[in-house]
Design a protein around this motif. Structure first.
Motif, PDB file in Angstrom:
ATOM      1  N   VAL A 265      19.441  21.237  28.151  1.00 12.32           N
ATOM      2  CA  VAL A 265      19.721  20.972  26.738  1.00 12.32           C
ATOM      3  C   VAL A 265      20.159  22.261  26.066  1.00 12.32           C
ATOM      4  CG1 VAL A 265      18.732  20.287  24.525  1.00 12.32           C
ATOM      5  CG2 VAL A 265      18.120  19.040  26.612  1.00 12.32           C
ATOM      6  N   SER A 266      21.284  22.184  25.352  1.00 10.36           N
ATOM      7  CA  SER A 266      21.789  23.308  24.567  1.00 10.36           C
ATOM      8  C   SER A 266      22.235  22.765  23.219  1.00 10.36           C
ATOM      9  CB  SER A 266      22.959  23.994  25.277  1.00 10.36           C
ATOM     10  OG  SER A 266      23.516  25.002  24.473  1.00 10.36           O
ATOM     11  N   LYS A 267      21.523  23.118  22.161  1.00 14.18           N
ATOM     12  CA  LYS A 267      21.805  22.581  20.825  1.00 14.18           C
ATOM     13  C   LYS A 267      22.726  23.472  20.008  1.00 14.18           C
ATOM     14  CE  LYS A 267      17.473  20.025  20.805  1.00 14.18           C
ATOM     15  NZ  LYS A 267      16.278  19.601  20.075  1.00 14.18           N
ATOM     16  N   ASP A 268      23.080  24.622  20.550  1.00 19.98           N
ATOM     17  CA  ASP A 268      23.975  25.563  19.877  1.00 19.98           C
ATOM     18  C   ASP A 268      25.337  25.507  20.557  1.00 19.98           C
ATOM     19  OD1 ASP A 268      25.444  27.796  19.066  1.00 19.98           O
ATOM     20  OD2 ASP A 268      23.660  29.041  18.816  1.00 19.98           O
ATOM     21  N   PRO A 269      26.374  24.996  19.872  1.00 24.19           N
ATOM     22  CA  PRO A 269      27.689  24.858  20.500  1.00 24.19           C
ATOM     23  C   PRO A 269      28.257  26.172  21.031  1.00 24.19           C
ATOM     24  CG  PRO A 269      27.601  23.613  18.462  1.00 24.19           C
ATOM     25  CD  PRO A 269      26.357  24.434  18.507  1.00 24.19           C
ATOM     26  N   GLN A 270      28.057  27.277  20.297  1.00 24.08           N
ATOM     27  CA  GLN A 270      28.598  28.546  20.778  1.00 24.08           C
ATOM     28  C   GLN A 270      27.883  28.990  22.055  1.00 24.08           C
ATOM     29  OE1 GLN A 270      31.383  30.534  19.364  1.00 24.08           O
ATOM     30  NE2 GLN A 270      31.084  30.996  21.537  1.00 24.08           N
ATOM     31  N   ALA A 271      26.584  28.765  22.113  1.00 20.08           N
ATOM     32  CA  ALA A 271      25.843  29.098  23.331  1.00 20.08           C
ATOM     33  C   ALA A 271      26.326  28.245  24.501  1.00 20.08           C
ATOM     34  CB  ALA A 271      24.343  28.897  23.105  1.00 20.08           C
ATOM     35  N   SER A 272      26.642  26.975  24.221  1.00 26.63           N
ATOM     36  CA  SER A 272      27.169  26.093  25.271  1.00 26.63           C
ATOM     37  C   SER A 272      28.518  26.596  25.774  1.00 26.63           C
ATOM     38  CB  SER A 272      27.318  24.665  24.737  1.00 26.63           C
ATOM     39  OG  SER A 272      26.072  24.134  24.353  1.00 26.63           O
ATOM     40  N   LEU A 287      31.597  19.360  21.388  1.00 24.97           N
ATOM     41  CA  LEU A 287      31.664  20.572  20.582  1.00 24.97           C
ATOM     42  C   LEU A 287      32.367  20.314  19.254  1.00 24.97           C
ATOM     43  CD1 LEU A 287      32.757  23.090  23.385  1.00 24.97           C
ATOM     44  CD2 LEU A 287      30.436  22.660  22.547  1.00 24.97           C
ATOM     45  N   ALA A 288      32.004  21.104  18.252  1.00 26.76           N
ATOM     46  CA  ALA A 288      32.667  21.078  16.952  1.00 26.76           C
ATOM     47  C   ALA A 288      32.755  22.516  16.457  1.00 26.76           C
ATOM     48  CB  ALA A 288      31.888  20.201  15.975  1.00 26.76           C
ATOM     49  N   GLN A 289      33.297  22.688  15.260  1.00 27.49           N
ATOM     50  CA  GLN A 289      33.441  23.973  14.581  1.00 27.49           C
ATOM     51  C   GLN A 289      34.703  24.719  15.049  1.00 27.49           C
ATOM     52  OE1 GLN A 289      29.769  26.229  14.840  1.00 27.49           O
ATOM     53  NE2 GLN A 289      28.572  24.343  14.789  1.00 27.49           N
ATOM     54  N   ALA A 290      35.543  25.046  14.080  1.00 35.84           N
ATOM     55  CA  ALA A 290      36.832  25.679  14.354  1.00 35.84           C
ATOM     56  C   ALA A 290      36.688  26.990  15.103  1.00 35.84           C
ATOM     57  CB  ALA A 290      37.582  25.902  13.042  1.00 35.84           C
ATOM     58  N   ALA A 291      35.683  27.781  14.742  1.00 38.88           N
ATOM     59  CA  ALA A 291      35.513  29.097  15.365  1.00 38.88           C
ATOM     60  C   ALA A 291      35.301  28.979  16.864  1.00 38.88           C
ATOM     61  CB  ALA A 291      34.336  29.826  14.727  1.00 38.88           C
ATOM     62  N   ILE A 292      34.706  27.879  17.297  1.00 36.96           N
ATOM     63  CA  ILE A 292      34.462  27.671  18.729  1.00 36.96           C
ATOM     64  C   ILE A 292      35.686  27.063  19.404  1.00 36.96           C
ATOM     65  CG2 ILE A 292      33.033  26.444  20.411  1.00 36.96           C
ATOM     66  CD1 ILE A 292      30.777  26.530  18.310  1.00 36.96           C
ATOM     67  N   LEU A 293      36.188  25.985  18.836  1.00 31.87           N
ATOM     68  CA  LEU A 293      37.279  25.263  19.486  1.00 31.87           C
ATOM     69  C   LEU A 293      38.568  26.069  19.534  1.00 31.87           C
ATOM     70  CD1 LEU A 293      36.603  21.693  18.074  1.00 31.87           C
ATOM     71  CD2 LEU A 293      36.082  22.576  20.345  1.00 31.87           C
ATOM     72  N   SER A 294      38.793  26.932  18.545  1.00 27.08           N
ATOM     73  CA  SER A 294      40.016  27.736  18.533  1.00 27.08           C
ATOM     74  C   SER A 294      40.081  28.682  19.737  1.00 27.08           C
ATOM     75  CB  SER A 294      40.103  28.549  17.234  1.00 27.08           C
ATOM     76  OG  SER A 294      39.015  29.454  17.132  1.00 27.08           O
ATOM     77  N   GLY A 405      17.940  14.750   8.950  1.00 27.12           N
ATOM     78  CA  GLY A 405      19.062  15.078   9.815  1.00 27.12           C
ATOM     79  C   GLY A 405      18.546  15.477  11.187  1.00 27.12           C
ATOM     80  N   GLN A 406      19.414  16.118  11.964  1.00 22.91           N
ATOM     81  CA  GLN A 406      19.042  16.487  13.327  1.00 22.91           C
ATOM     82  C   GLN A 406      18.997  18.003  13.454  1.00 22.91           C
ATOM     83  OE1 GLN A 406      20.932  13.726  16.081  1.00 22.91           O
ATOM     84  NE2 GLN A 406      20.573  15.176  17.751  1.00 22.91           N
ATOM     85  N   ASP A 407      18.443  18.482  14.587  1.00 22.21           N
ATOM     86  CA  ASP A 407      18.187  19.914  14.729  1.00 22.21           C
ATOM     87  C   ASP A 407      19.243  20.667  15.530  1.00 22.21           C
ATOM     88  OD1 ASP A 407      17.589  18.840  17.186  1.00 22.21           O
ATOM     89  OD2 ASP A 407      15.680  19.912  17.429  1.00 22.21           O
ATOM     90  N   THR A 408      20.399  20.043  15.819  1.00 23.37           N
ATOM     91  CA  THR A 408      21.471  20.792  16.471  1.00 23.37           C
ATOM     92  C   THR A 408      22.188  21.647  15.423  1.00 23.37           C
ATOM     93  OG1 THR A 408      23.178  19.109  16.119  1.00 23.37           O
ATOM     94  CG2 THR A 408      21.804  18.889  18.095  1.00 23.37           C
ATOM     95  N   GLU A 409      22.894  22.675  15.892  1.00 19.07           N
ATOM     96  CA  GLU A 409      23.587  23.561  14.959  1.00 19.07           C
ATOM     97  C   GLU A 409      24.684  22.823  14.198  1.00 19.07           C
ATOM     98  OE1 GLU A 409      22.703  26.689  14.117  1.00 19.07           O
ATOM     99  OE2 GLU A 409      20.966  26.157  15.338  1.00 19.07           O
ATOM    100  N   THR A 410      25.420  21.949  14.881  1.00 12.59           N
ATOM    101  CA  THR A 410      26.475  21.184  14.205  1.00 12.59           C
ATOM    102  C   THR A 410      25.869  20.268  13.145  1.00 12.59           C
ATOM    103  OG1 THR A 410      27.895  21.242  16.165  1.00 12.59           O
ATOM    104  CG2 THR A 410      28.345  19.524  14.533  1.00 12.59           C
ATOM    105  N   ALA A 411      24.757  19.624  13.476  1.00 15.06           N
ATOM    106  CA  ALA A 411      24.098  18.750  12.498  1.00 15.06           C
ATOM    107  C   ALA A 411      23.617  19.543  11.293  1.00 15.06           C
ATOM    108  CB  ALA A 411      22.925  18.025  13.160  1.00 15.06           C
ATOM    109  N   LYS A 412      23.086  20.720  11.532  1.00 15.84           N
ATOM    110  CA  LYS A 412      22.596  21.539  10.419  1.00 15.84           C
ATOM    111  C   LYS A 412      23.732  21.943   9.482  1.00 15.84           C
ATOM    112  CE  LYS A 412      18.642  23.476  12.942  1.00 15.84           C
ATOM    113  NZ  LYS A 412      18.092  24.696  13.589  1.00 15.84           N
ATOM    114  N   LEU A 413      24.899  22.273  10.049  1.00 16.40           N
ATOM    115  CA  LEU A 413      26.049  22.621   9.217  1.00 16.40           C
ATOM    116  C   LEU A 413      26.530  21.407   8.420  1.00 16.40           C
ATOM    117  CD1 LEU A 413      28.081  24.869  11.681  1.00 16.40           C
ATOM    118  CD2 LEU A 413      26.957  25.613   9.577  1.00 16.40           C
ATOM    119  N   THR A 414      26.584  20.267   9.085  1.00 18.76           N
ATOM    120  CA  THR A 414      27.004  19.030   8.413  1.00 18.76           C
ATOM    121  C   THR A 414      26.056  18.683   7.277  1.00 18.76           C
ATOM    122  OG1 THR A 414      27.984  18.186  10.471  1.00 18.76           O
ATOM    123  CG2 THR A 414      27.452  16.574   8.761  1.00 18.76           C
TER     124      THR A 414
END
Length: 558
Positions: A265-272, A287-294, A405-414
């Motif tokens: 389990v990895s809840k941080d997209p950048q760590a993944s 994955l989400a977030q422009a900084a990662i996908l770019s 909400g949920q405890d993933t980084e993407t969920a926290k940003l949303t």
């Protein structure tokens, strides 16, 4: 669980396969490639071990108690029902030895089972295993979240059993012999074959389940598989790692190349993403977030596709403030959905002003959305007026709501974005965000322990009904105290109508009632999936409904 008629199933399969091929394919094709005019075979890696990252723990591995995507995906990897989806979204036999035979009005299905199917312990899989699992799912004592939801009004006597008016043994499923099942429906179901691919309908070994008692499916040691893989390590719902290994007793084991799958389990997209780049993972979570996908734009390892999953804010009308339509409508109109998908998610997701997704279900070659409207489009000025009117009607100047909400980084940003939008646009509103693990979020939702909840739904079969009957009065997935007898009547009519064009229109009208007139919930976006997959991983399959992925066709090349 698929579309209306077989012809519509084929239309959907064609559309999906064309669409997915355009965005990289719904699988990473097999073991051969052509170089010039010469065909060469890709060499398989000596070690067929796959390393996968997931964004959440597994809440449940009991096929009659699971209710989430990660659970169903793991169950589908370790179990097999009568049918399953292949990489092209076609329904293919699993334990069944061919497609069903029907009586004249298509309310009785006779299904022959393969005779060489075994459980991982070597005991035979029989028709009685399906009867036991289905009866366990509908038994009120089991408290299955999906059993009543899936079977009522469809499988004969399911509704009567739920009401206590019939015995569990009266459910419309019988073992005519060890390898013949008879299923009796309340009415013809046009999408019945894909409906039967869903994990709720998988078999269970009665002797094993009863021997485990209350520990059944609580850890890997309490599970028995009949699918492509078996779970050899999993310490339960809080475990952040688990292991699947090839099930040598699977009837089609010769076609399964992977020997082992390690999940973490990895809840941080950048760590993944970092783990993928470092070679520590072969497949990442979504994955989400422009900084990662770019960082991976144009990279052949990036697989992107639009999925038919809708995310929304549920509004629990158990809270007196949320019983007020003006308050609900103000909340629904206040969030800038375009900014949410562009600036926060930045993963290709699209704003959703609807409940039934785009590009998902088709009738006479037309998308459900083509003739349906869009509802609750953001309008901050109107939202503020409605909010002020709602406050006056309630006789208050401010409202405090608990937002789960949920405890993933993407969920926290949303969730932070939604909080900012709502509090900024609706003076006097205060949101208390509670970010919790996925299993806890499900429990909070089921127990109606929230005011606002950010959640979503992925379809279970390819028909609009998989989104629309969620909101029936008292429905097991409603969980927000919404009730409208007119809506209930429309869903009942759509379930019973054999005129498919009329049925389609009824469902579109029901969606309008749900959103535009009742503002039962606030749709936010339809998700686009972005995964990083090692180019050496071939045969990965993702699905439009039911479990997200299949791993049994994967091969790892050098």
């Amino acid at each position: 669980m698929k579309k209306s008629k077989l012809s519509l199933l084929l239309v959907l399969s064609l559309v999906l396969s064309m669409f997915l091929a355009a965005c990289g394919g719904n699988k990473q094709e097999g073991t051969e490639k052509k170089e010039g005019s010469e065909e060469t075979k890709e060499k398989l890696a000596a070690e067929q071990v796959l390393n996968v990252l997931e964004s959440s723990e597994i809440p449940a591995m009991d096929s009659v108690l699971a209710e989430d995507t990660i659970g169903f995906t793991m169950i589908a990897a370790t179990m097999e029902g009568l049918y399953r989806l292949d990489p092209e979204q076609k329904v293919i036999p699993g334990v069944a030895d061919g497609m069903p035979e029907y009586n004249e009005d298509k309310t009785v299905l006779t299904i022959k089972l393969k005779k060489d199917v075994k459980w991982a312990d070597g005991s035979p899989v029989t028709a009685h295993d399906f009867v036991y699992a289905w009866q366990r799912a509908i038994n009120p004592d089991t408290a299955s979240p999906y059993g009543p939801y899936f079977m009522e009004g469809k499988i004969k006597n399911a509704s009567a059993i739920v009401k206590g008016e019939a015995k569990v043994e009266d459910l419309g499923i019988k073992a005519l012999d060890d390898h013949t099942l008879e299923i009796t429906l309340e009415r013809p179901i046009p999408y019945i074959e894909s409906y039967l691919t869903f994990p709720l309908f998988y078999p269970q070994n009665q002797k094993f389940v009863e021997a485990q008692g209350g520990n059944y499916a609580k850890t890997a040691a309490n599970l028995l598989s009949n699918g492509p893989f078996k779970m050899t390590k999993w310490d339960g719902p809080t475990a952040t790692e688990w292991v699947l290994e090839k099930n040598e007793n699977y009837w089609n084991a010769k076609e399964v190349t992977l020997t082992k799958i390690n999940f973490n389990v990895s809840k941080d997209p950048q760590a993944s993403a970092n783990a993928f780049t470092a070679g520590e993972a072969d497949i990442t979570p979504k994955l989400a977030q422009a900084a990662i996908l770019s960082q991976y734009e144009g990279d052949p390892a990036l697989l992107r596709y639009q999925e038919p999953s809708i995310f929304w804010i549920k509004m629990n009308q158990k809270n007196p403030a949320l019983k007020n339509e003006n308050i609900r409508r103000a909340i629904a109109l206040s969030v800038d959905k375009q900014a949410l998908v562009d600036d926060v998610l930045a993963n290709g997701s699209i704003p959703a002003n609807f409940v039934v997704p785009k590009g998902f279900t088709f009738f006479e070659n037309k998308d459900f959305r083509e003739d349906a409207g869009e509802y609750l489009k953001p309008n901050k000025e109107e939202a503020k007026k409605l909010w002020e009117k709602g406050l006056q009607e309630l006789g208050v100047k401010e409202i405090t709501l608990t937002y789960v909400g949920q405890d993933t980084e993407t969920a926290k940003l949303t969730d932070a974005f939604v909080k900012d939008q709502l509090e900024k646009n609706l003076p006097g509103l205060k949101l208390n965000i509670e970010a919790v693990p996925f299993k806890i979020r499900i429990d909070r939702e089921n127990n109606k322990d929230y005011d606002l909840l950010f959640g979503g739904w992925g379809p279970d079969y390819a028909d609009p009904m998989t989104f629309m009957d969620l909101w029936l009065t008292g429905g097991s997935h409603n969980n927000m105290e919404y009730s409208n007898p007119e809506f209930d009547k429309m869903i009942k009519s759509a379930n019973e109508d054999t005129d498919l064009a009329k049925r389609w229109k009824t469902l579109q009208d029901a969606e309008k009632l749900l959103l535009e007139e009742d503002v039962a919930l606030a749709p936010m976006y339809q998700r686009s999936v972005n995964l990083l997959i090692n180019p050496k991983v071939k045969g990965f399959a993702h699905h439009a409904f039911g479990p997200d992925y299949s791993y049994q066709w994967i091969k790892i090349t050098e």
